[in-house]
Design a protein around this motif. Structure first.
Motif, PDB file in Angstrom:
ATOM      1  N   LYS A 299       1.100   3.576  10.231  1.00 22.14           N
ATOM      2  CA  LYS A 299       2.047   3.551   9.271  1.00 22.14           C
ATOM      3  C   LYS A 299       1.737   4.040   7.792  1.00 22.14           C
ATOM      4  CE  LYS A 299       5.974   0.581   8.094  1.00 22.14           C
ATOM      5  NZ  LYS A 299       6.557  -0.825   8.112  1.00 22.14           N
ATOM      6  N   ILE A 300       0.445   3.758   7.498  1.00 22.33           N
ATOM      7  CA  ILE A 300      -0.375   4.158   6.208  1.00 22.33           C
ATOM      8  C   ILE A 300      -0.405   5.575   6.171  1.00 22.33           C
ATOM      9  CG2 ILE A 300      -2.314   3.762   4.966  1.00 22.33           C
ATOM     10  CD1 ILE A 300      -2.366   0.940   5.520  1.00 22.33           C
TER      11      ILE A 300
ATOM     12  N   ILE B  77       0.798  -1.363  -0.208  1.00 25.13           N
ATOM     13  CA  ILE B  77       0.204   0.087   0.115  1.00 25.13           C
ATOM     14  C   ILE B  77       0.958   1.175  -0.066  1.00 25.13           C
ATOM     15  CG2 ILE B  77      -1.523   1.513   1.429  1.00 25.13           C
ATOM     16  CD1 ILE B  77      -2.977  -1.390   2.301  1.00 25.13           C
ATOM     17  N   ILE B  78       2.029   1.191   0.781  1.00 25.86           N
ATOM     18  CA  ILE B  78       2.774   2.292   0.952  1.00 25.86           C
ATOM     19  C   ILE B  78       3.516   2.793  -0.443  1.00 25.86           C
ATOM     20  CG2 ILE B  78       4.896   3.335   2.260  1.00 25.86           C
ATOM     21  CD1 ILE B  78       3.608   2.258   4.539  1.00 25.86           C
ATOM     22  N   LYS B  79       3.771   1.617  -0.959  1.00 26.77           N
ATOM     23  CA  LYS B  79       4.475   1.738  -2.319  1.00 26.77           C
ATOM     24  C   LYS B  79       3.726   2.749  -3.579  1.00 26.77           C
ATOM     25  CE  LYS B  79       7.576  -2.121  -2.673  1.00 26.77           C
ATOM     26  NZ  LYS B  79       7.216  -3.616  -3.233  1.00 26.77           N
ATOM     27  N   LYS B  80       2.346   2.640  -3.134  1.00 26.91           N
ATOM     28  CA  LYS B  80       1.403   3.651  -3.991  1.00 26.91           C
ATOM     29  C   LYS B  80       1.422   3.437  -5.249  1.00 26.91           C
ATOM     30  CE  LYS B  80       0.190   8.388  -4.072  1.00 26.91           C
ATOM     31  NZ  LYS B  80      -0.460   8.641  -5.541  1.00 26.91           N
ATOM     32  N   PRO B  81       0.629   2.649  -5.985  1.00 25.13           N
ATOM     33  CA  PRO B  81       0.823   2.550  -7.536  1.00 25.13           C
ATOM     34  C   PRO B  81       0.492   3.880  -8.110  1.00 25.13           C
ATOM     35  CG  PRO B  81      -0.720   0.971  -6.416  1.00 25.13           C
ATOM     36  CD  PRO B  81      -0.566   1.891  -5.543  1.00 25.13           C
ATOM     37  N   ASP B  82       1.081   4.250  -9.463  1.00 30.92           N
ATOM     38  CA  ASP B  82       1.137   5.414 -10.007  1.00 30.92           C
ATOM     39  C   ASP B  82      -0.585   5.708 -10.097  1.00 30.92           C
ATOM     40  OD1 ASP B  82       3.529   5.845 -10.336  1.00 30.92           O
ATOM     41  OD2 ASP B  82       3.769   5.223 -12.443  1.00 30.92           O
ATOM     42  N   GLY B  83      -0.952   7.104  -9.820  1.00 31.51           N
ATOM     43  CA  GLY B  83      -2.166   7.514 -10.284  1.00 31.51           C
ATOM     44  C   GLY B  83      -3.307   7.188  -8.929  1.00 31.51           C
ATOM     45  N   ALA B  84      -2.683   6.291  -7.966  1.00 30.16           N
ATOM     46  CA  ALA B  84      -3.692   6.009  -6.963  1.00 30.16           C
ATOM     47  C   ALA B  84      -3.982   7.095  -5.959  1.00 30.16           C
ATOM     48  CB  ALA B  84      -3.277   4.908  -6.284  1.00 30.16           C
ATOM     49  N   LYS B  85      -5.212   7.844  -6.191  1.00 30.93           N
ATOM     50  CA  LYS B  85      -5.487   9.221  -5.249  1.00 30.93           C
ATOM     51  C   LYS B  85      -6.050   8.602  -3.958  1.00 30.93           C
ATOM     52  CE  LYS B  85      -4.726  12.661  -7.899  1.00 30.93           C
ATOM     53  NZ  LYS B  85      -5.859  13.215  -8.641  1.00 30.93           N
ATOM     54  N   ILE B  86      -7.021   7.444  -4.015  1.00 33.06           N
ATOM     55  CA  ILE B  86      -7.845   7.044  -2.873  1.00 33.06           C
ATOM     56  C   ILE B  86      -7.547   5.839  -2.464  1.00 33.06           C
ATOM     57  CG2 ILE B  86     -10.162   7.001  -1.805  1.00 33.06           C
ATOM     58  CD1 ILE B  86     -11.143   9.013  -3.727  1.00 33.06           C
ATOM     59  N   LEU B  87      -7.307   5.459  -1.130  1.00 34.80           N
ATOM     60  CA  LEU B  87      -7.382   4.110  -0.599  1.00 34.80           C
ATOM     61  C   LEU B  87      -8.663   3.982   0.345  1.00 34.80           C
ATOM     62  CD1 LEU B  87      -5.519   1.646   0.531  1.00 34.80           C
ATOM     63  CD2 LEU B  87      -4.647   3.079   2.336  1.00 34.80           C
TER      64      LEU B  87
ATOM     65  N   GLU C  61       1.158   8.035   7.778  1.00 32.13           N
ATOM     66  CA  GLU C  61       2.163   8.732   7.774  1.00 32.13           C
ATOM     67  C   GLU C  61       2.873   8.358   6.435  1.00 32.13           C
ATOM     68  OE1 GLU C  61       4.113   7.109  11.280  1.00 32.13           O
ATOM     69  OE2 GLU C  61       2.809   8.206  12.565  1.00 32.13           O
ATOM     70  N   ASN C  62       2.537   7.658   5.772  1.00 32.30           N
ATOM     71  CA  ASN C  62       3.630   7.226   4.523  1.00 32.30           C
ATOM     72  C   ASN C  62       2.778   7.538   3.117  1.00 32.30           C
ATOM     73  OD1 ASN C  62       6.218   6.372   5.556  1.00 32.30           O
ATOM     74  ND2 ASN C  62       4.906   5.449   6.742  1.00 32.30           N
ATOM     75  N   PHE C  63       1.409   7.220   3.124  1.00 31.96           N
ATOM     76  CA  PHE C  63       0.675   7.137   1.903  1.00 31.96           C
ATOM     77  C   PHE C  63       0.377   8.676   1.431  1.00 31.96           C
ATOM     78  CE2 PHE C  63      -3.531   6.852  -0.540  1.00 31.96           C
ATOM     79  CZ  PHE C  63      -3.185   5.898  -1.453  1.00 31.96           C
ATOM     80  N   LYS C  64       0.546   8.651   0.326  1.00 32.22           N
ATOM     81  CA  LYS C  64       0.543  10.040  -0.120  1.00 32.22           C
ATOM     82  C   LYS C  64      -0.785  10.250  -0.947  1.00 32.22           C
ATOM     83  CE  LYS C  64       4.928  11.509   0.872  1.00 32.22           C
ATOM     84  NZ  LYS C  64       4.788  10.601   1.733  1.00 32.22           N
ATOM     85  N   GLY C  65      -1.898  10.051  -0.642  1.00 37.29           N
ATOM     86  CA  GLY C  65      -3.116  10.299  -1.172  1.00 37.29           C
ATOM     87  C   GLY C  65      -4.163  10.291   0.062  1.00 37.29           C
ATOM     88  N   ILE C  66      -5.311  10.178  -0.322  1.00 38.50           N
ATOM     89  CA  ILE C  66      -6.587  10.248   0.697  1.00 38.50           C
ATOM     90  C   ILE C  66      -6.510   8.750   1.263  1.00 38.50           C
ATOM     91  CG2 ILE C  66      -8.973  10.891   1.120  1.00 38.50           C
ATOM     92  CD1 ILE C  66      -7.199  13.254   0.348  1.00 38.50           C
ATOM     93  N   VAL C  67      -6.807   8.755   2.782  1.00 36.99           N
ATOM     94  CA  VAL C  67      -7.228   7.375   3.090  1.00 36.99           C
ATOM     95  C   VAL C  67      -8.533   7.373   3.773  1.00 36.99           C
ATOM     96  CG1 VAL C  67      -6.708   5.932   4.876  1.00 36.99           C
ATOM     97  CG2 VAL C  67      -4.699   7.307   3.859  1.00 36.99           C
ATOM     98  N   VAL C  68      -9.366   6.587   3.073  1.00 33.03           N
ATOM     99  CA  VAL C  68     -11.002   6.455   3.556  1.00 33.03           C
ATOM    100  C   VAL C  68     -10.969   5.378   4.617  1.00 33.03           C
ATOM    101  CG1 VAL C  68     -13.165   6.398   3.052  1.00 33.03           C
ATOM    102  CG2 VAL C  68     -11.774   7.524   1.530  1.00 33.03           C
ATOM    103  N   MET C  69     -11.301   5.711   5.781  1.00 33.49           N
ATOM    104  CA  MET C  69     -11.539   4.472   6.745  1.00 33.49           C
ATOM    105  C   MET C  69     -12.979   4.232   6.885  1.00 33.49           C
ATOM    106  SD  MET C  69     -10.571   2.254   8.970  1.00 33.49           S
ATOM    107  CE  MET C  69      -8.619   2.349   8.812  1.00 33.49           C
ATOM    108  N   ASP C  70     -13.586   3.322   6.351  1.00 31.01           N
ATOM    109  CA  ASP C  70     -14.945   2.919   6.434  1.00 31.01           C
ATOM    110  C   ASP C  70     -15.236   2.234   7.855  1.00 31.01           C
ATOM    111  OD1 ASP C  70     -17.282   2.125   6.214  1.00 31.01           O
ATOM    112  OD2 ASP C  70     -17.206   1.462   4.258  1.00 31.01           O
ATOM    113  N   GLU C  71     -16.297   2.808   8.553  1.00 31.25           N
ATOM    114  CA  GLU C  71     -16.146   2.438  10.043  1.00 31.25           C
ATOM    115  C   GLU C  71     -17.677   2.169  10.206  1.00 31.25           C
ATOM    116  OE1 GLU C  71     -12.563   4.374  12.731  1.00 31.25           O
ATOM    117  OE2 GLU C  71     -14.576   5.113  12.814  1.00 31.25           O
ATOM    118  N   ALA C  72     -18.330   1.612   9.016  1.00 33.81           N
ATOM    119  CA  ALA C  72     -19.801   1.262   9.142  1.00 33.81           C
ATOM    120  C   ALA C  72     -19.994   0.283  10.423  1.00 33.81           C
ATOM    121  CB  ALA C  72     -20.339   0.494   7.839  1.00 33.81           C
TER     122      ALA C  72
END
Ligand SMILES: *Cc1c(COP(=O)(O)O)cnc(C)c1O
Length: 346
Positions: A166-167, A136-146, A169-180
């Motif tokens: 860890k994510i 996940i942290i390697k973030k594929p090109d163009g990935a904007k949202i996790l 701190e390192n993921f350069k995009g939007i992190v959506v945490m779904d807590e349904a």
């Protein structure tokens, strides 16, 4: 701080406004919106002839008190599904950007991505259903949202907090945490991370523990920059007046909700123990939600046989990483016992 992730056409949108925004004095003659001045044909003509508050301020004030998140950090949508759709439209350029999904996952992320012509990159969960943080942290090109989900639908487990830290701190995009399903879990909400991270969006819903799936109301908690963008992109009157009214009423009934969360957790433990004793049941995965994932011999046929008995469960047999698995919601004691009885007959 997140502006560089936003589609250009979205950055320049102006907030939706009504004559209410120009209001200076008490006004009680409303002749700006072509509404019906006589009322509505139902409920003593009282309630629904006026357009609802587009920013749902009264509802948000009440939610704010329960969740400990300021109203300006809250977005309300037509289910959290709307929040997912709006986020894809804010950040992902069609036919160009991607989102990351960690299967087995809630299917709506992929469906809504496809509808928006957003590419999907799968980074499957590890064998123990934990996140593959390195990939996940390697973030594929163009990935904007996790898209992350905890407790996860359909596996039922919660994420490891240190993985998400860890994510974040390192993921350069939007992190959506779904807590349904957060109400059924002992893990605290990731809303605690809002002050420290501009790029986290926490989703919760009134559809599960609150027992209001029919009203279609979901919540997103995020930085004001993200919330403002979401408000600009949503349909102006996305929450109708009936939903707003009934949510406000429900927020007075927290103790009913809590009692039934406790009851569900009790029934879940009972149901899981009984399920493990059944001969065709190979494995019952631990669950922090109001459902359990179980691996069952010949699950496809069991699923069909249950339908013939009038029992609907979630069929995950054909989904990747879920071979021979059924996902079963915790029902009432009577419903659970009937299901167990039928399963025992195989
Ligand atoms: C049920 C569920 C939701 C809720 O969606 P609503 O649109 O709020 O009803 C969101 N995410 C997951 C993972 C779910 O299982």
């Amino acid at each position: 701080m997140i502006e560089h992730l936003v589609r250009k056409n979205i950055l320049t949108l102006k907030p939706f406004s009504t004559a209410y925004d120009d209001l200076e004095n008490e006004v009680n003659i409303l002749l700006d919106a072509n509404e019906n001045p006589f009322g509505s044909p139902i409920l003593n003509n009282k309630f629904f002839n006026r357009y609802p508050d587009p920013l749902q301020m009264e509802v948000k004030e009440k939610i704010s008190m329960i969740k400990g998140v300021p109203p300006q950090n809250i977005f309300l949508g037509n289910g959290s599904d709307e929040a997912i759709d709006v986020l894809l439209r804010i950040f992902c350029e069609p036919n160009e950007d991607a989102c990351i999904i960690c299967p087995p996952a809630y299917s709506r992320y992929e469906t809504l991505a496809h509808i928006n012509n957003v590419m999907v990159t799968n980074i499957p969960l590890l064998a123990d259903f934990n996140l593959d943080v390195e990939q996940i942290i390697k973030k594929p090109d163009g990935a904007k949202i996790l898209f992350l989900c905890s407790p996860n639908n359909p596996t039922g487990n919660s994420v490891r907090i240190e993985d998400v830290e860890k994510i974040l701190e390192n993921f350069k995009g939007i992190v959506v945490m779904d807590e349904a399903y957060i109400n059924y879990s002992r893990q605290p909400s990731f809303t605690a991370y809002l002050p420290d991270f501009q790029n986290i969006v926490v989703l919760q819903t009134f559809s599960k523990a609150w027992g209001l799936a029919g009203l279609r109301v979901g919540m997103a908690f995020a930085s004001t920059s993200i919330i403002n963008l979401m408000n600009n992109v949503k349909l102006p009157y996305n929450l109708n007046a009936a939903s707003q009214k009934y949510i406000i009423d429900s927020l007075e009934k927290v103790s009913w909700v809590n009692e039934h969360i406790i009851e569900t957790a009790r029934l879940r433990a009972e149901f899981c123990n009984a399920l493990k004793e059944i001969s065709i049941v190979e494995h019952v995965y631990p669950s922090d939600a109001n459902f359990v994932l179980a691996r069952i011999k010949d699950a496809e046929n069991v699923y069909k046989a249950l339908l013939k008995k009038g029992i609907m469960v979630g069929n995950k047999t054909n989904e990747s990483y879920c071979k021979n698995c059924l996902c079963i919601t915790i029902g009432t004691e009577k419903e659970n016992n009937f299901l167990l009885e039928v399963l025992n007959q195989f």
